[in-house]
Design a protein around this motif. Sequence first.
Motif, PDB file in Angstrom:
ATOM      1  N   LEU A 106       0.463  -1.352  -0.051  1.00 26.76           N
ATOM      2  CA  LEU A 106       0.224  -0.054  -0.043  1.00 26.76           C
ATOM      3  C   LEU A 106       0.796   1.222   0.217  1.00 26.76           C
ATOM      4  CD1 LEU A 106      -2.693   1.657   0.343  1.00 26.76           C
ATOM      5  CD2 LEU A 106      -2.638   1.220   2.772  1.00 26.76           C
ATOM      6  N   CYS A 107       1.814   1.088   0.700  1.00 29.02           N
ATOM      7  CA  CYS A 107       2.597   2.434   0.717  1.00 29.02           C
ATOM      8  C   CYS A 107       3.580   2.522  -0.621  1.00 29.02           C
ATOM      9  CB  CYS A 107       4.240   2.113   1.963  1.00 29.02           C
ATOM     10  SG  CYS A 107       2.785   2.253   3.554  1.00 29.02           S
ATOM     11  N   ALA A 108       4.061   1.556  -1.087  1.00 35.05           N
ATOM     12  CA  ALA A 108       4.583   1.657  -2.393  1.00 35.05           C
ATOM     13  C   ALA A 108       3.742   2.477  -3.284  1.00 35.05           C
ATOM     14  CB  ALA A 108       5.748   0.155  -2.838  1.00 35.05           C
ATOM     15  N   LEU A 109       2.438   2.466  -3.093  1.00 36.22           N
ATOM     16  CA  LEU A 109       1.448   2.315  -4.081  1.00 36.22           C
ATOM     17  C   LEU A 109       0.774   3.736  -3.518  1.00 36.22           C
ATOM     18  CD1 LEU A 109      -0.644   1.669  -6.319  1.00 36.22           C
ATOM     19  CD2 LEU A 109      -2.571   1.392  -4.404  1.00 36.22           C
ATOM     20  N   MET A 110       1.188   4.223  -2.461  1.00 36.06           N
ATOM     21  CA  MET A 110       0.325   5.284  -2.624  1.00 36.06           C
ATOM     22  C   MET A 110       1.654   6.324  -2.372  1.00 36.06           C
ATOM     23  SD  MET A 110      -2.563   5.304  -1.952  1.00 36.06           S
ATOM     24  CE  MET A 110      -3.471   6.633  -1.007  1.00 36.06           C
ATOM     25  N   PHE A 111       2.399   6.453  -2.419  1.00 32.64           N
ATOM     26  CA  PHE A 111       3.855   7.266  -2.306  1.00 32.64           C
ATOM     27  C   PHE A 111       4.555   7.148  -3.794  1.00 32.64           C
ATOM     28  CE2 PHE A 111       4.562   6.049   2.569  1.00 32.64           C
ATOM     29  CZ  PHE A 111       3.665   6.802   2.648  1.00 32.64           C
ATOM     30  N   SER A 112       3.590   6.359  -4.824  1.00 31.16           N
ATOM     31  CA  SER A 112       4.312   6.696  -5.663  1.00 31.16           C
ATOM     32  C   SER A 112       4.212   7.502  -7.359  1.00 31.16           C
ATOM     33  CB  SER A 112       4.429   5.027  -7.263  1.00 31.16           C
ATOM     34  OG  SER A 112       4.058   5.177  -8.334  1.00 31.16           O
ATOM     35  N   LEU A 113       4.507   8.475  -7.626  1.00 26.25           N
ATOM     36  CA  LEU A 113       4.277   9.469  -8.503  1.00 26.25           C
ATOM     37  C   LEU A 113       3.514   8.702  -9.704  1.00 26.25           C
ATOM     38  CD1 LEU A 113       4.638  12.893  -8.258  1.00 26.25           C
ATOM     39  CD2 LEU A 113       6.116  12.764  -9.347  1.00 26.25           C
ATOM     40  N   ASP A 114       4.242   8.593 -10.143  1.00 25.28           N
ATOM     41  CA  ASP A 114       3.231   7.189 -10.945  1.00 25.28           C
ATOM     42  C   ASP A 114       2.156   6.912 -11.014  1.00 25.28           C
ATOM     43  OD1 ASP A 114       5.378   7.470 -13.688  1.00 25.28           O
ATOM     44  OD2 ASP A 114       6.294   5.338 -11.826  1.00 25.28           O
ATOM     45  N   TRP A 115       1.287   6.339  -9.742  1.00 24.52           N
ATOM     46  CA  TRP A 115       0.393   5.956  -9.246  1.00 24.52           C
ATOM     47  C   TRP A 115      -0.289   7.151  -9.412  1.00 24.52           C
ATOM     48  CZ3 TRP A 115      -3.280   2.383  -9.594  1.00 24.52           C
ATOM     49  CH2 TRP A 115      -4.117   2.578  -8.997  1.00 24.52           C
ATOM     50  N   ILE A 116      -0.037   8.198  -8.245  1.00 20.65           N
ATOM     51  CA  ILE A 116      -0.670   9.573  -8.354  1.00 20.65           C
ATOM     52  C   ILE A 116      -1.293  10.014 -10.206  1.00 20.65           C
ATOM     53  CG2 ILE A 116      -0.658  12.042  -7.372  1.00 20.65           C
ATOM     54  CD1 ILE A 116      -0.520   9.665  -5.590  1.00 20.65           C
ATOM     55  N   LYS A 117       0.662  10.190 -11.133  1.00 15.48           N
ATOM     56  CA  LYS A 117      -0.512  10.989 -12.253  1.00 15.48           C
ATOM     57  C   LYS A 117      -1.622   9.894 -12.970  1.00 15.48           C
ATOM     58  CE  LYS A 117       1.921  11.530 -16.346  1.00 15.48           C
ATOM     59  NZ  LYS A 117       2.945  11.307 -17.230  1.00 15.48           N
ATOM     60  N   ALA A 118      -1.414   8.779 -12.777  1.00 17.02           N
ATOM     61  CA  ALA A 118      -2.425   7.629 -13.587  1.00 17.02           C
ATOM     62  C   ALA A 118      -4.142   8.258 -13.144  1.00 17.02           C
ATOM     63  CB  ALA A 118      -1.541   6.369 -13.246  1.00 17.02           C
ATOM     64  N   LYS A 119      -3.948   8.325 -11.857  1.00 18.92           N
ATOM     65  CA  LYS A 119      -4.876   8.136 -11.263  1.00 18.92           C
ATOM     66  C   LYS A 119      -5.531   9.628 -11.213  1.00 18.92           C
ATOM     67  CE  LYS A 119      -7.948   7.000  -6.839  1.00 18.92           C
ATOM     68  NZ  LYS A 119      -7.686   6.013  -5.272  1.00 18.92           N
ATOM     69  N   THR A 120      -5.124  10.584 -11.129  1.00 19.73           N
ATOM     70  CA  THR A 120      -5.762  11.921 -10.767  1.00 19.73           C
ATOM     71  C   THR A 120      -5.959  12.152 -12.453  1.00 19.73           C
ATOM     72  OG1 THR A 120      -3.668  12.686 -10.859  1.00 19.73           O
ATOM     73  CG2 THR A 120      -4.615  12.874  -8.574  1.00 19.73           C
ATOM     74  N   GLU A 121      -5.355  12.029 -12.720  1.00 15.49           N
ATOM     75  CA  GLU A 121      -5.823  12.028 -14.399  1.00 15.49           C
ATOM     76  C   GLU A 121      -7.177  11.753 -15.108  1.00 15.49           C
ATOM     77  OE1 GLU A 121      -3.977  12.061 -18.918  1.00 15.49           O
ATOM     78  OE2 GLU A 121      -2.165  11.647 -17.586  1.00 15.49           O
ATOM     79  N   LEU A 122      -7.177  10.599 -14.339  1.00 15.32           N
ATOM     80  CA  LEU A 122      -8.296  10.152 -14.217  1.00 15.32           C
ATOM     81  C   LEU A 122      -9.990  10.498 -14.025  1.00 15.32           C
ATOM     82  CD1 LEU A 122      -8.200   6.284 -15.670  1.00 15.32           C
ATOM     83  CD2 LEU A 122      -9.155   7.844 -17.270  1.00 15.32           C
ATOM     84  N   VAL A 123      -9.516  10.860 -12.488  1.00 14.81           N
ATOM     85  CA  VAL A 123     -11.221  10.582 -11.663  1.00 14.81           C
ATOM     86  C   VAL A 123     -10.144  11.890 -10.560  1.00 14.81           C
ATOM     87  CG1 VAL A 123     -10.928   8.154 -11.415  1.00 14.81           C
ATOM     88  CG2 VAL A 123     -10.036   9.031  -9.748  1.00 14.81           C
ATOM     89  N   GLY A 124      -9.694  12.657 -10.878  1.00 16.69           N
ATOM     90  CA  GLY A 124      -9.518  13.457 -10.362  1.00 16.69           C
ATOM     91  C   GLY A 124      -8.545  13.474  -8.681  1.00 16.69           C
ATOM     92  N   PRO A 125      -8.178  13.974  -8.299  1.00 20.43           N
ATOM     93  CA  PRO A 125      -7.551  14.266  -6.184  1.00 20.43           C
ATOM     94  C   PRO A 125      -7.774  13.581  -5.951  1.00 20.43           C
ATOM     95  CG  PRO A 125      -8.029  16.915  -7.442  1.00 20.43           C
ATOM     96  CD  PRO A 125      -8.832  16.295  -8.126  1.00 20.43           C
ATOM     97  N   ALA A 126      -9.671  14.212  -5.713  1.00 22.96           N
ATOM     98  CA  ALA A 126     -10.041  14.337  -4.222  1.00 22.96           C
ATOM     99  C   ALA A 126     -10.047  12.905  -3.327  1.00 22.96           C
ATOM    100  CB  ALA A 126     -12.070  14.353  -4.428  1.00 22.96           C
TER     101      ALA A 126
END
Length: 1165
Positions: free
Chosen positions: A501-521
């Motif tokens: 979970l930490c590896a996922l949530m602390f990954s800028l790649d994941w942040i970028k991919a997810k926010t681009e599709l569903v936004g930051p909220a």
Amino acid sequence: MDAKARNCLLQYREALEKDIKTSYIMDRMINDGVLTISEEEKVKNEPTQQQRAALLIKTILKKDNYSYISFYNALIHEGYKDLAALLHSGIPVISSSNGGKDSVGGITSHVKTVLCEGGVPQRPVVFVTRKKLVNAIRQNLFKLSDEPGWVVIYGMAGCGKSVLAAEAVRDHFFLDGCFPGGVHWVSVGKQDKAGLLMKLQNLCTRLDQDENFSQRPPLNIEEAKDRLRLLMLRKHPRSLLILDDIWDSWILKAFDNQCQILLTTRDKSVTDSVMGPKYIVAVESDLGKEKGLEILSLFVNMKKADLPEQAHSIIKECKGSPLVVSLIGALLRDFPNRWDYYLRQLQNKQFKRIRKSSFYDYEALDEAMSISVEMLREDIKDYYTDLSILQKDVKVPTKVLCILWDMETEEVEDILQEFVNKSLLFCDRNGKSFRYYLHDLQVDFLIEKNRNQLQDLHKKIVTQFQKHYQPHTLSPDQEDCMYWYNFLAYHMASASMHKELCALMFSLDWIKAKTELVGPAHLIHEFVEYRHILDEKDCAVCENFQEFLSLNGHLLGRQPFPNIVQLGLCEPETSEVYQQAKLQAKQEVDHGMLYLEWINKKNIKNLSRLVVRPHTDAVYHACFSEDGQRIASCGVDKTLQVFKAETGEKLLEIKAHEDEVLCCAFSTDDRFIATCSVDKKVKIWNSMTGGLVHVYDEHSEQVNCCHFTNNSHYLLLATASSDCFLKLWDLNQKECRNTMFGHTNSVNHCRFSPDDKLLASCSADGTLKLWDVKSANERKSINVKQFFLNSEEPQEDMEVIVKCCSWSADGTRIMVAAKNKIFLWNMDSCLKVADCRGHLSWVHCVMFSPDGSSFLTSSDDQTIRLWETKKVCKNSAIVLKQEIDVVFQENEVMVLAVDNIKRLQLINGKTGQIDYLIEAQVSCCCLSPHLQYIAFGGEDGAVEILELLNNRIFQSRIGHKKTVRHIQFTDDGKTLISSSDDSSIQVWNWQSEEYVFLQAHQETVKDFKLLKNSKLLSWSFDGTVKIWSIITGRIEKDFVCHQDTVLSCDISPDATKFSSTSADKTAKIWNVSNGELLHLCAPILVEEGAATHGGWVTDLCFSPDSKMLVSAGGYLKWWNVVTGESSQTFYTNGTCLKKIHVSSDFKTYVTVDNLGILYILQMLE
């Protein structure tokens, strides 16, 4: 009552009095109309169970044959089948010849007789109609009136199938027209062969009471089937057989004998094994909110509007399940103070504690659902257990379950269809793709049943995901992509896979991919939700990512999606976000990407805590709930939005008014939200459900503001309007309580003091007034306009409209917004404590949080900002104006700037060191190439030079007639060139006192740029671009480039091309020799009203090789000149950039935004 019936009742009176419980039996008899409420009360008043039973039987003995039949049927349906068997021989024969209507809704005495004789259950004690479904059943039954066949009512446990089946035949004309031979009800349920034979024997006995066909019951199922066929065809033609609660298809074969049959089941595939036409009626599991509330109101004998808040929560929690609502309603009738208790049991999945009346076949809700699961084939039971990990209200694509089970799509769909057939799962077919979901009660049941396996089940789905995918490789066109983005972190957390979970949530790649599709909220919500896990690894890293998302949320939700690596480079250098962004940027730079480092960012403090963009247009107002957990907002898009204060997740969206919604306010107890609008109306809404409660319509102009008192015991609402009045409203009254007058222009805002004794109001007349709430008299008035008189704002633009105000919790400070500034005042001394800037446009609203630690602001820029009060109060109010000059020397960047208190500052861009020079009325300034002199122009047209070594001042004896807008030294420092609002350009050799005037522009000269060989490029509001000789003062080339103001220009180093930008929000590249347009570099791509640059393009500059161009507007953009495509965008905190200063090697860039923030950017190499 017939003698036979009376004697039978007297004969078994003792046995009946000893065993029966009267409560639910009386409910059924009341529903049949044979027992009155007063008679029920008399029975209930008896002290013991046996005495109550004795009085009930005594009462029945005084009544007619209908009472006997009703009592008999009540015994059967309440589980006293042995006692009912004793009374069977005494059932009177009732003539149906009267047929006349004696009841509404088509229920005549004839209907009552037919249904009683056929064993059809009475209506429940509390009943609400479901006309659409009843009509659908009748329409299908009508198709059976002339031919044998099957009508199947199917749905999940407790959805009301049996009640609907009984209701469908409860109509005189329908029965007479379709089934004049009568209706025969058989409660089947789960049966083995012996049980089925007994059911068939009982049915044959009922149909052959005069024993014409046989003296003995059938001995096996085949004989019973033949007997039933003969009875239905010869003795009961055109009659309807109703089979309630069918589980197995083999049971139906016993009834497959050319009859008309209506059946209820949880498995719509049960009729696959029988012949004849089949008509399916699916019953939704959800009654709907209004129907659910109606049932509860009837049980507890209250009006729907008077039901407590828990009633709405109960309906929401059980998703309107008819069974659950009825069960809880029946319990509340006996225990009216247990609303909280039963809601809590629902929320905690304590289904065993929600026990039903005995009219239902199962002891508790979980047993009803468990039976369905037990009926599944052994080889697919484990697959149903796997569904325990699904969340409520989530429709899961088939592909997700293909990954989970390692199966082909067709195999998975076959298994899931079995669950759907048995009402254990629901399917939503959207085109070619299938999406599956569980009812909330099924989710709760599975979680409770498989609690000990849940962690392993979640681990299984994560492991399967990792086997097939890498998180950042998910493609938006994959069917299951959205599911993994939304729920992968949830599954990891539930599986206790903390490292993953930490590896996922602390990954800028994941942040970028997810926010681009569903936004930051949703991501912010996950950081809050799993904070306890993420902090185990590194709480600072968790804070870095959450703050990055919170403060860039308004950018990450926009289109086109910003470059998240570039945003990450703007984070502090100690941040994990910055370090990952830097690593990625360096890799991408090697492949030709352009990235920029903000080298002086450490001098900038972030005062905001969260920035969200919930509306599609300007946000007029935002407010906290009393508990600080929610924020409500409203604006130009006519909606009221409610979202979580910590994460920005949306909770409610209401189309509130017919015109722009100007203000919203939570009541002190958080039960209500008030809104007011341009449509002159004030509305009160339920804050949890969004239901409309009140509408007030007394103001004669638009209503600008509404605010509740802080005391919930006596709730008042204040409203402020453009009619210059303030009004006070009591929610218990329909009309206004008080009107306050004293303002001479529109009243924009009002706020009660914490003790509710004072009401503060702001007006377009430039004043803040305090009113006594009790007397409605004016107590104090503050003229806010005077605090702008000495500001940097132009005097001619001095209309000051005080937009809004907010009290601190202790009542000692009041915050005021005027223009794009926010002021904090000490109430006792009336001294300004602090001000802050962050919005890009007008601020419409300010509001303290309940504890005063933060405050909200909303603006025309479509954002809502959450600020930390302590940081704002400590922050310096000194900011830079946008008129700066920059000298690039080897590794140094020197910036000359004017601050808002009119001091000249010399700033070392690399070290941040500031030298304060002189104070003057400066409109523009510049540095000489070797930092020996500075020059500045004034609003009075004066042009002066300051020698830094000895502070000597030289002044132009001619100057300009109007404000000097731009000033610049030549490369040798001997000549100073200035432009002005008077449309002229002055070339001043300040050492020889020689002047050359360049006069040809018809309107204000916007700016100019020095070229080689004593040439000068100038552009103007008149839409033209001119090239001059500064020696002769003559025009060498004249270009008409735009219809609107030319805002900026630059010429390429090879002097073959020049660019121009305009107020029409375009940038163009031209051929110098013939004036031909080469590129339209900034096509208008409208997204929510914003162009490519987010506003006017105000400045641009070519790279030395003429291949790249940088432009300034709402933000900074770098362009490929050859293709006209954007290479990078840098989003400044503010907007409206006036100028971009670029080093000769095109690697360092300097600008100031409208918030006074200095940006020194360096190209990453």
